[in-house]
Design an enzyme around this catalytic site. Sequence first.
Site, PDB file in Angstrom:
ATOM      1  N   LYS A 199       0.839  -1.210   0.000  1.00  0.00           N
ATOM      2  CA  LYS A 199       0.000   0.000   0.000  1.00  0.00           C
ATOM      3  C   LYS A 199       0.869   1.254   0.000  1.00  0.00           C
ATOM      4  O   LYS A 199       0.596   2.213  -0.718  1.00  0.00           O
ATOM      5  CB  LYS A 199      -0.953  -0.023   1.200  1.00  0.00           C
ATOM      6  CG  LYS A 199      -2.093  -1.033   1.008  1.00  0.00           C
ATOM      7  CD  LYS A 199      -2.794  -1.395   2.297  1.00  0.00           C
ATOM      8  CE  LYS A 199      -3.782  -2.533   2.039  1.00  0.00           C
ATOM      9  NZ  LYS A 199      -4.408  -3.059   3.253  1.00  0.00           N
TER      10      LYS A 199
ATOM     11  N   GLN B  60      -5.122  -1.906   9.206  1.00  0.00           N
ATOM     12  CA  GLN B  60      -4.855  -3.221   8.617  1.00  0.00           C
ATOM     13  C   GLN B  60      -5.451  -4.328   9.489  1.00  0.00           C
ATOM     14  O   GLN B  60      -5.198  -4.382  10.691  1.00  0.00           O
ATOM     15  CB  GLN B  60      -3.342  -3.422   8.461  1.00  0.00           C
ATOM     16  CG  GLN B  60      -2.951  -4.714   7.793  1.00  0.00           C
ATOM     17  CD  GLN B  60      -3.429  -4.809   6.354  1.00  0.00           C
ATOM     18  OE1 GLN B  60      -3.345  -3.854   5.587  1.00  0.00           O
ATOM     19  NE2 GLN B  60      -3.932  -5.962   5.980  1.00  0.00           N
TER      20      GLN B  60
ATOM     21  N   ASP C  80     -11.416   2.036   3.062  1.00  0.00           N
ATOM     22  CA  ASP C  80     -11.657   0.598   2.901  1.00  0.00           C
ATOM     23  C   ASP C  80     -13.129   0.305   2.600  1.00  0.00           C
ATOM     24  O   ASP C  80     -13.461  -0.791   2.144  1.00  0.00           O
ATOM     25  CB  ASP C  80     -11.256  -0.163   4.178  1.00  0.00           C
ATOM     26  CG  ASP C  80      -9.893  -0.834   4.055  1.00  0.00           C
ATOM     27  OD1 ASP C  80      -9.491  -1.128   2.911  1.00  0.00           O
ATOM     28  OD2 ASP C  80      -9.250  -1.060   5.088  1.00  0.00           O
TER      29      ASP C  80
END
Length: 275
Positions: free
Chosen positions: A52, A96, A119
């Site tokens: 990322k 995460q 997300d």
Amino acid sequence: MYRIIDGKKISQEIKDELKEKAEAMKARGEERCLAVIQVGSDPASSVYVNNKKKACAYIGIQSLSYELPEETTEEELIDIIRELNERKDVNGILVQLPLPKHINEDRVLLAIAPEKDVDGFHPVNVGNLSIGRPGYASCTPAGVIQLLKRSDIEIEGKECVVLGRSNIVGKPMAMLLLRENGTVTVCHSRTKNLKEITKRADILVVAVGKPKFVDESYVKEGAVVIDVGIHRNDGNKLCGDVDFESVAPHTSAITPVPGGVGPMTIAMLMSNCMM
């Protein structure tokens, strides 16, 4: 003859488009910044976080990295998220997953401001998706839609079957296919006559989390098959939820593992950061 849908190539096209967009924004004095938080040192999570950060650097998005020790408390993590919610220079916040067992994932995800939830996991964004309002869509399902569109695969009017009903893939996948005017059926572990349903699918999206679960007996001749799964087999080779060798000859198009859906997830995360 089937064709392979190349997720690496399509994700690179998207990242190149986003890079141009970022350069144009910088010329206007605008910048994007993604904050990535990792708790603990799970090796797979570390790889994802690193990928990322690399994608941010390639496109021209600033990234902030918070690498917190395993023993970080839930409150400490939520305090960092609240601080990032307030920061005007941070556009996206990503925690995460998975988190250590002593931290409640739901509570943490709820703490992220919906307008920074790149997300697409916050209930506000999930609700917006379900009623067709603008908002962040979950990255993997959004990547599947781009794979189909950029491969000139028509969704409208097609019979679409989603195998799996997780909050991260299955449910948002069904919503996005509906948004594209597909006729959608969602199957799961309690579905009866599963093969009869999957064999109706013009587009079959498989996200069951079981290696090589789908063989040719699940697939209609000439269907498009999208494999969301990723596993390591006994020989430590990557494989998906679909038994590629047996299924591929019966399809018109299929995604490989690796190199299919996987690269699209990060490309769509970057896309969400640029919204």
